[in-house]
Design a protein around this motif. Structure first.
Motif, PDB file in Angstrom:
ATOM      1  N   TYR A  17       1.155  -0.903  -0.120  1.00  0.00           N
ATOM      2  CA  TYR A  17       0.161   0.038  -0.001  1.00  0.00           C
ATOM      3  C   TYR A  17       0.951   1.419  -0.217  1.00  0.00           C
ATOM      4  CZ  TYR A  17      -3.514   3.881   0.767  1.00  0.00           C
ATOM      5  OH  TYR A  17      -4.558   4.565   1.134  1.00  0.00           O
ATOM      6  N   ARG A  18       0.740   1.818  -0.509  1.00  0.00           N
ATOM      7  CA  ARG A  18       1.308   3.585  -0.833  1.00  0.00           C
ATOM      8  C   ARG A  18       0.627   4.494  -1.124  1.00  0.00           C
ATOM      9  NH1 ARG A  18       3.545   0.117  -4.223  1.00  0.00           N
ATOM     10  NH2 ARG A  18       5.122  -0.234  -3.596  1.00  0.00           N
ATOM     11  N   MET A  19       0.768   5.644  -1.274  1.00  0.00           N
ATOM     12  CA  MET A  19       0.267   7.309  -1.947  1.00  0.00           C
ATOM     13  C   MET A  19       1.006   7.684  -2.583  1.00  0.00           C
ATOM     14  SD  MET A  19      -1.288   8.842   1.650  1.00  0.00           S
ATOM     15  CE  MET A  19       0.331   7.989   2.446  1.00  0.00           C
ATOM     16  N   ALA A  20       1.240   7.893  -3.937  1.00  0.00           N
ATOM     17  CA  ALA A  20       1.515   8.752  -4.481  1.00  0.00           C
ATOM     18  C   ALA A  20       1.579  10.721  -4.923  1.00  0.00           C
ATOM     19  CB  ALA A  20       1.688   8.771  -6.394  1.00  0.00           C
ATOM     20  N   LEU A  41      -2.710  14.097  -4.293  1.00  0.00           N
ATOM     21  CA  LEU A  41      -2.583  12.736  -3.654  1.00  0.00           C
ATOM     22  C   LEU A  41      -3.316  11.979  -4.124  1.00  0.00           C
ATOM     23  CD1 LEU A  41      -0.910  11.759  -1.327  1.00  0.00           C
ATOM     24  CD2 LEU A  41      -2.577  13.317  -0.005  1.00  0.00           C
ATOM     25  N   THR A  42      -3.025  10.617  -4.839  1.00  0.00           N
ATOM     26  CA  THR A  42      -3.708   9.004  -4.743  1.00  0.00           C
ATOM     27  C   THR A  42      -3.198   8.526  -3.688  1.00  0.00           C
ATOM     28  OG1 THR A  42      -2.490   8.869  -6.674  1.00  0.00           O
ATOM     29  CG2 THR A  42      -4.234  10.113  -7.111  1.00  0.00           C
ATOM     30  N   ARG A  43      -3.774   7.588  -4.000  1.00  0.00           N
ATOM     31  CA  ARG A  43      -3.779   6.052  -3.157  1.00  0.00           C
ATOM     32  C   ARG A  43      -4.438   4.827  -3.263  1.00  0.00           C
ATOM     33  NH1 ARG A  43      -5.381  10.307   0.211  1.00  0.00           N
ATOM     34  NH2 ARG A  43      -4.741  10.262   2.343  1.00  0.00           N
ATOM     35  N   SER A  44      -3.002   3.555  -3.525  1.00  0.00           N
ATOM     36  CA  SER A  44      -3.839   2.260  -3.941  1.00  0.00           C
ATOM     37  C   SER A  44      -4.718   2.097  -3.139  1.00  0.00           C
ATOM     38  CB  SER A  44      -2.582   1.388  -3.840  1.00  0.00           C
ATOM     39  OG  SER A  44      -1.664   1.287  -1.913  1.00  0.00           O
ATOM     40  N   SER A  45      -4.997   1.314  -4.364  1.00  0.00           N
ATOM     41  CA  SER A  45      -6.696  -0.436  -3.302  1.00  0.00           C
ATOM     42  C   SER A  45      -6.240  -2.014  -4.127  1.00  0.00           C
ATOM     43  CB  SER A  45      -6.922  -0.049  -5.287  1.00  0.00           C
ATOM     44  OG  SER A  45      -6.734  -0.926  -6.533  1.00  0.00           O
ATOM     45  N   VAL A  46      -6.766  -1.884  -3.661  1.00  0.00           N
ATOM     46  CA  VAL A  46      -6.824  -3.329  -3.027  1.00  0.00           C
ATOM     47  C   VAL A  46      -6.420  -4.219  -4.391  1.00  0.00           C
ATOM     48  CG1 VAL A  46      -8.366  -3.795  -0.995  1.00  0.00           C
ATOM     49  CG2 VAL A  46      -9.414  -4.172  -3.457  1.00  0.00           C
ATOM     50  N   GLN A  47      -6.817  -3.498  -5.761  1.00  0.00           N
ATOM     51  CA  GLN A  47      -6.746  -3.901  -6.675  1.00  0.00           C
ATOM     52  C   GLN A  47      -5.422  -3.785  -7.561  1.00  0.00           C
ATOM     53  OE1 GLN A  47      -9.130  -2.379  -6.019  1.00  0.00           O
ATOM     54  NE2 GLN A  47     -10.353  -3.713  -5.924  1.00  0.00           N
ATOM     55  N   SER A  48      -4.659  -3.107  -7.336  1.00  0.00           N
ATOM     56  CA  SER A  48      -3.278  -2.240  -7.674  1.00  0.00           C
ATOM     57  C   SER A  48      -2.031  -1.506  -6.714  1.00  0.00           C
ATOM     58  CB  SER A  48      -3.642  -1.630  -8.972  1.00  0.00           C
ATOM     59  OG  SER A  48      -2.008  -1.310  -9.554  1.00  0.00           O
ATOM     60  N   SER A  49      -1.075  -1.786  -6.387  1.00  0.00           N
ATOM     61  CA  SER A  49      -0.606  -1.198  -5.545  1.00  0.00           C
ATOM     62  C   SER A  49       0.171  -0.397  -6.631  1.00  0.00           C
ATOM     63  CB  SER A  49       0.960  -1.919  -5.481  1.00  0.00           C
ATOM     64  OG  SER A  49       0.796  -4.142  -4.677  1.00  0.00           O
ATOM     65  N   GLN A  50      -0.629   0.522  -7.246  1.00  0.00           N
ATOM     66  CA  GLN A  50      -0.070   1.833  -8.277  1.00  0.00           C
ATOM     67  C   GLN A  50      -1.487   3.084  -8.293  1.00  0.00           C
ATOM     68  OE1 GLN A  50       2.894   2.577  -9.422  1.00  0.00           O
ATOM     69  NE2 GLN A  50       1.549   4.407 -10.195  1.00  0.00           N
ATOM     70  N   PRO A  51      -1.522   3.620  -7.083  1.00  0.00           N
ATOM     71  CA  PRO A  51      -2.038   4.830  -6.686  1.00  0.00           C
ATOM     72  C   PRO A  51      -2.314   5.568  -8.655  1.00  0.00           C
ATOM     73  CG  PRO A  51      -0.429   4.603  -5.358  1.00  0.00           C
ATOM     74  CD  PRO A  51       0.383   3.551  -6.048  1.00  0.00           C
ATOM     75  N   VAL A  52      -3.525   5.802  -8.948  1.00  0.00           N
ATOM     76  CA  VAL A  52      -3.736   6.106 -10.097  1.00  0.00           C
ATOM     77  C   VAL A  52      -3.932   7.648 -10.356  1.00  0.00           C
ATOM     78  CG1 VAL A  52      -4.819   6.157 -12.361  1.00  0.00           C
ATOM     79  CG2 VAL A  52      -4.577   4.170 -11.161  1.00  0.00           C
ATOM     80  N   LEU A  53      -2.929   8.208 -10.903  1.00  0.00           N
ATOM     81  CA  LEU A  53      -3.127  10.021 -10.810  1.00  0.00           C
ATOM     82  C   LEU A  53      -3.992  10.206 -11.742  1.00  0.00           C
ATOM     83  CD1 LEU A  53       0.744  11.143 -10.784  1.00  0.00           C
ATOM     84  CD2 LEU A  53      -0.813  11.857  -9.519  1.00  0.00           C
ATOM     85  N   PRO A  54      -5.349  11.652 -11.563  1.00  0.00           N
ATOM     86  CA  PRO A  54      -5.532  11.536 -12.776  1.00  0.00           C
ATOM     87  C   PRO A  54      -5.136  11.931 -13.635  1.00  0.00           C
ATOM     88  CG  PRO A  54      -6.055  13.196 -10.631  1.00  0.00           C
ATOM     89  CD  PRO A  54      -4.976  12.822 -10.473  1.00  0.00           C
ATOM     90  N   GLU A  55      -6.015  11.887 -15.081  1.00  0.00           N
ATOM     91  CA  GLU A  55      -5.561  12.166 -16.346  1.00  0.00           C
ATOM     92  C   GLU A  55      -4.940  13.387 -16.466  1.00  0.00           C
ATOM     93  OE1 GLU A  55      -6.578  11.152 -21.445  1.00  0.00           O
ATOM     94  OE2 GLU A  55      -8.198  11.301 -18.951  1.00  0.00           O
TER      95      GLU A  55
END
Length: 480
Positions: free
Chosen positions: A265-268, A327-341
């Motif tokens: 788990y992480r944030m970006a 500031l975005t966060r990862s999820s249970v589906q993926s360890s990669q936080p997704v930034l807005p487009e």
């Protein structure tokens, strides 16, 4: 191209990502004689989120804990010893606006604790005295002190705190800040000279292979070794086999975690700093921090000096350095936080000119609230920007280094660049790459990097700045 390590006497380590974390790990492991491959998808190293200072002691940000400050102090001292020609030796001034609900006196217990820790480090090893004499680590200035300095002329080579404070005293609206003002031996850090040092070092290490313009596309663990597939600049596919895999992918660390099935788990957080030229300003400035409440229109303002009147600007507001949904966060589906487009496009395609102009002008105005003459500054290049990963769930975390999971897999996640050497050391220790029963100094461990000459590093850094489209002043040595 097939590189097989099955017959090698010593293990082969692949480091994916050539930011400050990956580059430092490659330098440190390579200097110990290990077989290292550093893979970076860009054309050169250390080209990520903006770096402007070491953060020694962490005094610049009030919200982080004192324990993190002490960790950052130790890490920063070690970083200066390793990257001695990357440092801009000038102090930092911390000022609290009259509009801020906090008082500067609240910082003093922390400053005392950091100074005491620094004194202990110097007593333990005199080589640690890299931030000036411990007793001069910080100094308090009342308004009368600044009024006195207003009448002085700054020497061409500032010799002490007073000399560095002269431009501040002369240009800042002293009615808008609380007292005391604090001057701290927090030094600047040149991202371009850091990149130059790492690249020049790796070029000289016989067991290190630097693969730039190379993108990892697959990683599979097979019979105790990592089988890696990557594409070069021409999209040609290559494979290699290594014994250890280090994930130093910065804000995209989660993608490699997903690929190797090592969830974390992480944030970006997406951030940017801006470049401005202050015409006709001849003074040699310290860095200046005007404290403020993050995310509000009164967020912290930061003025970082470089050569010849060029400054790097931060403003911890959503109109300047921070961004909506940045500031975005990862999820249970993926360890990669997704930034807005819209932010992801800035990372991949660059910034629209009108956005660069608007945000830089807003940064200039933010500084100009306290330094009226600074409103004459003008934009002088594209922003320094990137996304910063923050492991875990604490967005105030600043001291972080390395974690291990799976088989011969590690991820280096640093929030501050000065944590990179600590992470590299932990790799060595955890995987038992070296005998740590005897104490070996940083200088003895890094003979190649510490043999580099300052002028050679500076010229390489200038070339990197030009290649990346930034003012060369960001690469030049300043301070004394």
């Amino acid at each position: 191209m097939q590189n097989n390590s099955s017959n090698r006497q010593k293990p082969r380590i692949a480091i994916i990502g050539g930011g400050v974390a990956g580059a430092t790990a490659a330098v440190h492991l390579g200097e110990q004689g290990l077989d290292v491959v550093l893979m970076e998808r860009g054309p050169s190293l250390v080209n990520g989120p903006p770096i402007c200072h070491l953060h020694a002691g962490g005094n610049l940000y009030r919200e982080i804990s004192q324990q993190q400050c002490l960790e950052l102090l130790r890490q920063s001292v070690e970083t200066i010893r390793l990257y001695r020609h990357t440092i801009n030796k000038r102090p930092t001034v911390i000022a609290t606006p009259t509009s801020d609900p906090e008082h500067p006196q609240a910082l003093i217990p922390r400053l005392k604790a950091v100074r005491q820790a620094y004194q202990a480090m110097v007593r333990q090893d005199p080589h640690n005295e890299v931030l000036g004499p411990p007793e001069e680590y910080y100094r308090l200035y009342e308004r009368a002190d600044l009024e006195r300095l207003r009448l002085c002329s700054q020497p061409s080579e500032p010799a002490g705190m007073d000399d560095w404070l002269i431009p501040f005293a002369q240009r800042v609206d002293l009615d808008l800040i609380q007292y005391p003002v604090i001057a701290v031996q927090e030094y600047g850090w040149s991202v371009f000279r850091l990149a130059a040092t790492a690249m020049l070092t790796l070029q000289q290490l016989p067991h290190c292979q630097l693969l730039t313009n190379s993108t990892l596309v697959d990683a599979q663990l097979h019979e105790g070794q990592w089988h890696l597939t990557y594409h070069d600049q021409a999209l040609q596919s290559h494979t290699m086999v290594v014994d250890y895999l280090v994930n130093a992918c910065g804000y995209e660390t989660g993608k490699l975690d997903d690929l190797t099935q090592n969830p974390q788990y992480r944030m970006a957080e997406f951030k940017a700093a801006y470049i401005a030229k202050w015409p006709d300003e001849q003074g040699l400035w310290p860095e200046v921090i005007f404290h403020g409440q993050r995310g509000t229109p009164q967020g912290m303002a930061q003025l970082t000096p470089y050569a010849d009147g060029v400054f790097q600007l931060h403003g911890m507001t959503k109109a300047i350095t921070l961004f909506d949904d940045g500031l975005t966060r990862s999820s249970v589906q993926s360890s990669q936080p997704v930034l807005p487009e819209v932010l992801q496009l800035k990372l991949t395609d660059g910034w629209p000119d009108e956005v660069v102009e608007a945000r830089t002008r807003q940064a200039i105005a933010h500084i100009g609230k306290f330094i009226p003459d600074y409103c004459r500054a003008y934009p002088d290049g594209k922003p320094l920007f990137g996304a910063q990963q923050i492991p875990g769930e604490d967005e105030t975390l600043r001291a972080a280094d390395v974690s291990f999971s799976g088989y011969h897999y590690a991820r280096i996640e640093i929030v501050k660049g000065s944590s990179a050497l600590e992470a590299a050391r932990k790799l060595m220790l955890h995987w038992q790459f070296a005998d740590h029963t005897t104490s070996v100094s940083i200088e003895q461990q890094h003979p190649v990097s510490l043999s580099l000459e300052a002028d050679k590093i500076e010229q390489f850094a200038i070339d990197l700045a030009l290649a990346r489209g930034y003012p060369i002043e960001l690469a030049k040595i300043i301070g004394c």
